[in-house]
Structure formats: structure tokens, C-alpha cells
Write an enzyme that holds these catalytic residues in place. Structure first.
Site, PDB file in Angstrom:
ATOM      1  N   ASP A  65      25.717  15.243  20.720  1.00 57.27           N
ATOM      2  CA  ASP A  65      25.234  15.239  19.340  1.00 57.27           C
ATOM      3  C   ASP A  65      24.018  16.150  19.156  1.00 57.27           C
ATOM      4  OD1 ASP A  65      27.180  13.624  18.311  1.00 57.27           O
ATOM      5  OD2 ASP A  65      26.059  11.781  18.613  1.00 57.27           O
ATOM      6  N   ARG A  92      22.439   4.542  24.875  1.00 59.71           N
ATOM      7  CA  ARG A  92      23.849   4.703  24.486  1.00 59.71           C
ATOM      8  C   ARG A  92      24.738   4.699  25.723  1.00 59.71           C
ATOM      9  NH1 ARG A  92      26.990  10.046  23.715  1.00 59.71           N
ATOM     10  NH2 ARG A  92      28.793   9.457  22.459  1.00 59.71           N
ATOM     11  N   ARG A 100      22.547  -1.027  25.043  1.00 57.02           N
ATOM     12  CA  ARG A 100      22.898  -1.440  23.671  1.00 57.02           C
ATOM     13  C   ARG A 100      24.022  -2.475  23.709  1.00 57.02           C
ATOM     14  NH1 ARG A 100      27.108   2.862  20.994  1.00 57.02           N
ATOM     15  NH2 ARG A 100      28.028   3.583  22.939  1.00 57.02           N
ATOM     16  N   ASP A 160       5.374   3.798 -11.311  1.00 62.68           N
ATOM     17  CA  ASP A 160       6.246   4.971 -11.181  1.00 62.68           C
ATOM     18  C   ASP A 160       6.299   5.471  -9.743  1.00 62.68           C
ATOM     19  OD1 ASP A 160       6.910   5.125 -13.919  1.00 62.68           O
ATOM     20  OD2 ASP A 160       5.044   6.172 -14.362  1.00 62.68           O
ATOM     21  N   GLY A 161       5.156   5.502  -9.084  1.00 63.54           N
ATOM     22  CA  GLY A 161       5.115   5.995  -7.713  1.00 63.54           C
ATOM     23  C   GLY A 161       5.990   5.189  -6.778  1.00 63.54           C
ATOM     24  N   GLY A 196       0.836  -1.188   0.000  1.00 61.59           N
ATOM     25  CA  GLY A 196       0.000   0.000   0.000  1.00 61.59           C
ATOM     26  C   GLY A 196       0.866   1.230   0.000  1.00 61.59           C
ATOM     27  N   PRO A 197       1.661   1.469   1.083  1.00 58.27           N
ATOM     28  CA  PRO A 197       2.581   2.606   1.037  1.00 58.27           C
ATOM     29  C   PRO A 197       3.541   2.453  -0.136  1.00 58.27           C
ATOM     30  CG  PRO A 197       2.401   1.738   3.266  1.00 58.27           C
ATOM     31  CD  PRO A 197       1.699   0.771   2.379  1.00 58.27           C
ATOM     32  N   GLU A 241      18.109   3.514   6.278  1.00 61.09           N
ATOM     33  CA  GLU A 241      17.070   3.308   7.288  1.00 61.09           C
ATOM     34  C   GLU A 241      15.710   3.025   6.683  1.00 61.09           C
ATOM     35  OE1 GLU A 241      20.315   5.152   9.526  1.00 61.09           O
ATOM     36  OE2 GLU A 241      19.341   5.668   7.623  1.00 61.09           O
TER      37      GLU A 241
END
Length: 637
Positions: A439, A490, A328, A161-162, A123-124, A382
Site C-alpha cells: 500500500d 497487520r 490485530r 459557525d466555526g 476548545g478545538p 476518523e
């Protein structure tokens, strides 16, 4: 084929293609919405793939070695439904009449799990392209393990195309070209995109390492078939077949005129000529034969099975050995256990992988012509990583993809589709708060977790320490119909005593971590803020205020528990509550209650060392304790 047989064969081709077109026309007219025009234009491609090229079995839609067909151009869903009806997948004419109706197996876009023969929810725009890359990668990875006798199939994708204008398609195509996914064939329905694009699509794909063919305007079935076989013969690159097709005019505004122009009877609607149906239904017998031969040579492989007790031995961490550890890093340690426990676990991280730390095996990735590794080096893609992970999971692998939480927005559409498809994809999202530090706000997530928690059928787990993290990975791997987002720090956080973290900490969603004899207040948090609450409880104790501390790593799981358990953790009689999370406060007020308070982020962050930021934005034990004192005083009145 003799000279006398050729005209008859061509006439049958036209009849079959027109049957697809008229079913699409009638279904859209009956529904009053939908895209018949694109479906009609793509009918020759669908006809050739389903009857001449693909190995599939309508009686066995889950046959592991079937060729896959993904309709990325999901707005043309009626094309796929018409093919499934005609080739014998169990969709009836009545199902086509109920196109886009409540509860029908023919919804407005293809939905995985709702309709036999639908390989993925699409769909998307562009998501189907990305998912197809995942399916094709899975085929090569499985083939490297199991051999040609078990896994030896192709993935076909039809896109418009989309789809190809979307960034996800470009990212996925670049990854497919880099990996040389030769079992992937993408048919591009090329319309007139001159008002929005001046690029030459074929040159872009050639530059990405694809084999490219550009067919003539509205090619005949023989040319489409020839192009498909040529693409399938390429053994070192994925293939793009561009099919210029004039979108059918007059549909669905004037079905009678369209039918008259093609010599098709105006009545009855949903007419399927016997000769066309018999031709399509040959797919049933052919498919039966393909499956029988595959069963004989493969031994009837039906996918991976988890060994009994696979989830035993999940790592436990002691603060005596490791006083503090970023979650992490705990995730990376747990992956070493997971790769041994679950032989079909694969996955990887976007660049830089050294930042998320999430890798499997020795970190070496699969590469062109060598697909035996289990780690996928996604690159800085991503948007594509989520869709590729979904494709891997749809192929009976367990798969994860990792990136920064703040960049998780780029794969949100794919996470959403995993929830819609009810598949257990795993998304690991690190650098989870203003604790990212210097950051700055561009890298510090604030609203992302609240948005993920708003999504149905998704578990969002934000563990407080290394022990909760290990249980979070085990929890995610136990799921069968629900994806999981694991949200990790982090920065280092203290390691809790293993005995303080119950085995069902994630399954139950929340648990009591510290409890006085008589709680006057309850401090609730997830992730790194649990430790603020523990320190605040110590401060409150000096003032004679007993504070229960509740770790709530998964709000969704806690809310799924029975009322008795929820009331044991958050006793209704204790109205003095403070909920703490260094993210958006949305969603926490239901647990704070009318009398409680929520300490969260209502602005973006800033650039500074993490410790300075936490003090600046009020994430300190002193502020938590001060807020709790005020709430206790207010509720005692």
C-alpha cells in the site's frame, strides 16, 4: 399567564438574560481576555435551556439521568460559568472574578473534572459536536438496556459557525442522522460567515437526516423555548435549531457604555440582582425533586460496576497451536473475552472494519430505532470516531474506536482531549509499520507513535505478539483516568510462549524476554521488532556475545516504574544497547544511552511486499546483530 402577568414575566426574562450578559462582560474585562461578545449573544439560549427546558440538578451534578449541555463554542466559556453560578452549582462570584486565572475553576475553556456541571472539555472547534453525538448515542444505548425508568434524557449542544465548519462536525452529524439520535438537540449560533462560506447549513443538516428549525433574528425566550420543545418532540431524528444572533457590540472594550445602554449600574462589577438570582436558584429545588422521583422509579442506579475477578481468564496463546498471528487478529480474539468480562464495553471500527478486525458481538451495529447492540459502525469517519468514543466514555460506558495507525492523526485532537479529561477511552490503531507493504508510504506510519508518546497522560502499547496483545486489552480496561492507544500489526508475527510473557508485562512496561548468563549487550524493542532482536541474539551467541532481549511494549509505563526495577531490566553497567523499532527513533535514545544505537525509520516507506521493505530499510536480524557487535566493541574500549 394573564395579560397583567406577561409584562412582568418578560421583564424578569430580560433581567435574567442581562445578568448573564453583564457577568460575562465583567469577567472578561477583569481577566483582560476572553470572549464576552459571543457569551452575551448566546445568553438567551443559555437562560432558556438552564431554567425552562433542561432537567438538571445543581446539587447532584453527576446525576446519571440529567440532561447534558455541551458548550462546543468553548471560547464562550464564561457563558457556561455564569449559568453554573446563577443556577447553584457551587461556583462563586469570586470564581468568576478569577476567570482565566491559575488554579481557578473557571479556566479559559470548559474543562471536564475541574468545574461541577461541565460535561466535557471543549476548545478545538467541532470537538464538542462530536462528543455530543457520543453522549446522545450512549443515552440511547443505555436506554435500550436499562429502560425509560433509569435512562431517559437529552443532550443539548451549543455550537458556533466555526464548530460547524470543521470536518469533524460534518462527520459526527452524518453519523447522528444515520442513527436517528432523536435525543440530540444542537443549537447553532449563526453569525455572519459570508466571507468564508456560501453553504446553506440548514440544507446540509436536512440532507444528513436532521430535523431543522431556523429562528428569526435574535428570537425572544418564548420562541427559543418553543423551538426546544419542538425539537425534543421529534422521535426519529436529531434536531438543529439555528439561532441568528448579532454578536454584542462594544464588549468588552467599553463595559460602561454597554451597561449604560442596557440600564445596568456601572458599579459594582459582578452585580447580580436579588430577583434574578432567586429566579435562577429555583433550579435547585426543581432538580432536587427530579432526582428524588428518579431515585424512586430507578432504584438509584449509579452506573456499571466491574464484577470481582472480571479480569481473570484473559486469553493466552500457545505457539504449538498458533505459531504466528497478526496482533490485530489477536486483538479481535481478545475482544471476545472482553465483551463477556465487561458488560458495558461498546465500540467499533471505521470502514473497512474487516481490515482492523476490531468488532464486538456479532459485528452487527446499532441502528436507527434499535440501539441494543454493542458494536458501532462508524463508517469512514476518523475525525469523528475519537470524539464519539469520548462521549460514550463520559456516559459511564467503556468504549473503543479502531482505525489504521496512519489515519490516527485524524482523531488526534480527540485522543488529546481524552488525556486532558482523564477518561479511559481506548483507541486501537492497526497496520502499525512499513509492514503494511504494497500500500506504500501513504499508508505506512512512521511518525505517529512518537507523536502519541509525546502526549501527556496517554499509554501507548505496542505489543510484540498475541499474548502481549491480550494483556494490553486487559491493561486498557483496567484504567480509570488514562486513555490507552493499542498499536497492532497487520502482518503475522511469531507467538511467544505464554510462560515467557509475565502477567505484568504491560503494567511494568518492559520485561526481560531472553537472558544469557552474562549479558554483554541489551537488545530492546517493541512490537514486531522484538522478534528481530530474538533472532539477532541467536546470531550474536554464535560469536560469543551474550545478548539480553527486552520487550518494551509501553515506554510510558516503564518510565513510571521505580529506579530499582528499571535498573534490573536495563542494568546501567551494560552500556552496549541497541533499540529497534520500525518507526521514528524519537524517544528511544534515552534507553539506548550515550553509547548505544537506535535502529528506526528516518524516512518514509515505499511500496513493496513487507519482507522486501524490511530488508531494504535494514530491519533484519543480521543488521541488528552487526550493530550490536559494533556497540559492544566500542564500549569495551
Amino acid at each position: 399567564m394573564t395579560a397583567t402577568e406577561a409584562p412582568a414575566a418578560a421583564a424578569l426574562d430580560r433581567l435574567c438574560i442581562d445578568t448573564i450578559r453583564m457577568l460575562a462582560l465583567d469577567a472578561v474585562a477583569h481577566a483582560g481576555s476572553g470572549d464576552a461578545a459571543t457569551a452575551m449573544a448566546l445568553a438567551p439560549v443559555g437562560y432558556v435551556l438552564s431554567t425552562r427546558v433542561m432537567r438538571h440538578s445543581p446539587e447532584h451534578p453527576d446525576w446519571p439521568d440529567r440532561d447534558r449541555l455541551v458548550l462546543s463554542a468553548g471560547h464562550a466559556a464564561i457563558l457556561l460559568y455564569a449559568l453554573l453560578h446563577l443556577t447553584g452549582y457551587g461556583l462563586s462570584v469570586d470564581d468568576l472574578r478569577r476567570f482565566r486565572r491559575l488554579g481557578s475553576p473557571t479556566p479559559g475553556h470548559p474543562e471536564y473534572g475541574m468545574t461541577p456541571g461541565v460535561e466535557a472539555t471543549t476548545g478545538p472547534p467541532g470537538q464538542g459536536v462530536g462528543t455530543s453525538v457520543g453522549l446522545a448515542l450512549a443515552e440511547r444505548m443505555l436506554n435500550a438496556r436499562l429502560g425509560d425508568e433509569v435512562v431517559d434524557h437529552y443532550t443539548f449542544c451549543i455550537a458556533c459557525d466555526g464548530d460547524l465548519q470543521e470536518g469533524i462536525a460534518s462527520e459526527a452529524a452524518a453519523l447522528a442522522g444515520h442513527l436517528g439520535l432523536a435525543r440530540l438537540v444542537l443549537f447553532h449560533h449563526e453569525g455572519d460567515a459570508s466571507s468564508t462560506s456560501s453553504e446553506v447549513v440548514t440544507e446540509r443538516y436536512e440532507a444528513s437526516g436532521w430535523h431543522v428549525q431556523h429562528l428569526a433574528q435574535e428570537p425572544d425566550p418564548a420562541r427559543i423555548e418553543s423551538a426546544a420543545w419542538e425539537a425534543m418532540a421529534v422521535d426519529d431524528r436529531p434536531s438543529l435549531v439555528v439561532v441568528p444572533a448579532r454578536v454584542a457590540s462594544g464588549a468588552p472594550e467599553d463595559p460602561r457604555r454597554v451597561k449604560a445602554a442596557r440600564g445596568w449600574p456601572a458599579e459594582p462589577p459582578f452585580h447580580v440582582p436579588d430577583e434574578a438570582l432567586a429566579h435562577f436558584r429555583r433550579c435547585v429545588e426543581r432538580g432536587r425533586g427530579w432526582v428524588a422521583r428518579w431515585e424512586q422509579r430507578s432504584g438509584g442506579w449509579r452506573g456499571f460496576e466491574l464484577a470481582d475477578g472480571w479480569d481473570a481468564g484473559v486469553p493466552r496463546f500457545s505457539p504449538r497451536d498458533v505459531p504466528a498471528m497478526a496482533t490485530r487478529r489477536a486483538g479481535a480474539e481478545t475482544l471476545r473475552w472482553a465483551e463477556r468480562a465487561v458488560e458495558h464495553l461498546v465500540g467499533g471500527s471505521v470502514d473497512p472494519a474487516g481490515a482492523t478486525l476490531q468488532a464486538i458481538g456479532d459485528g452487527a451495529g446499532v441502528r436507527r430505532g434499535a440501539y441494543g447492540a454493542r458494536n458501532v459502525a462508524f463508517g469512514a469517519r476518523e475525525h469523528a470516531v475519537g470524539a464519539v468514543v469520548n462521549g460514550l466514555v463520559l456516559s459511564d460506558l467503556r468504549a473503543f474506536g479502531a482505525t489504521f495507525l496512519v489515519l490516527g492523526d485524524d482523531l488526534r485532537a480527540a485522543i488529546r482531549l481524552a488525556s486532558l479529561m482523564r477518561i479511559p477511552s481506548i483507541f486501537v490503531l492497526t497496520h502499525d509499520s512499513i509492514g503494511v507493504g504494497e500500500d506504500g508510504p501513504a499508508h505506512q506510519p512512521v511518525e505517529q507513535v512518537a507523536a502519541l508518546r509525546a502526549q501527556p497522560n496517554l499509554h501507548v502499547v505496542r505489543p510484540a505478539d498475541a499474548n502481549e496483545t491480550a494483556l494490553a486489552y486487559r491493561f486498557a480496561l483496567r484504567q480509570a483516568r488514562t486513555p490507552t492507544a493499542i498499536v497492532l500489526t497487520r502482518q503475522d508475527v511469531p507467538v511467544l510462549a505464554p510462560d515467557d510473557v509475565p502477567d505484568a508485562a504491560i503494567e511494568r512496561g518492559a520485561y526481560v524476554l531472553r537472558d544469557p548468563d552474562r549479558p554483554d549487550a541489551i537488545l530492546v524493542a517493541s512490537g514486531s521488532e522484538v522478534h528481530l532482536c530474538l533472532r539477532a541474539a541467536t546470531l550474536l551467541e554464535r560469536d560469543g556475545i551474550g545478548a539480553r532481549v527486552v520487550s518494551m511494549p509501553c515506554l510510558e509505563r516503564f518510565e513510571e516504574q521505580d529506579a530499582a526495577y528499571r535498573d534490573r531490566v536495563l542494568p546501567p553497567a551494560v552500556r552496549a544497547r541497541v533499540c529497534v523499532e520500525a518507526l521514528s527513533p524519537l524517544g528511544w535514545h534515552r534507553h539506548a544511552g550515550d553509547a548505544g544505537e537506535v535502529i528506526g525509520m528516518t524516512t518514509f516507506g515505499a511500496s513493496a511486499p513487507a519482507e522486501d521493505l524490511l530488508r531494504h530499510f535494514g530491519f533484519t536480524p543480521e543488521r541488528v546483530a552487526e550493530t550490536a557487535r559494533a556497540v559492544v566493541a566500542r564500549t569495551e574500549v
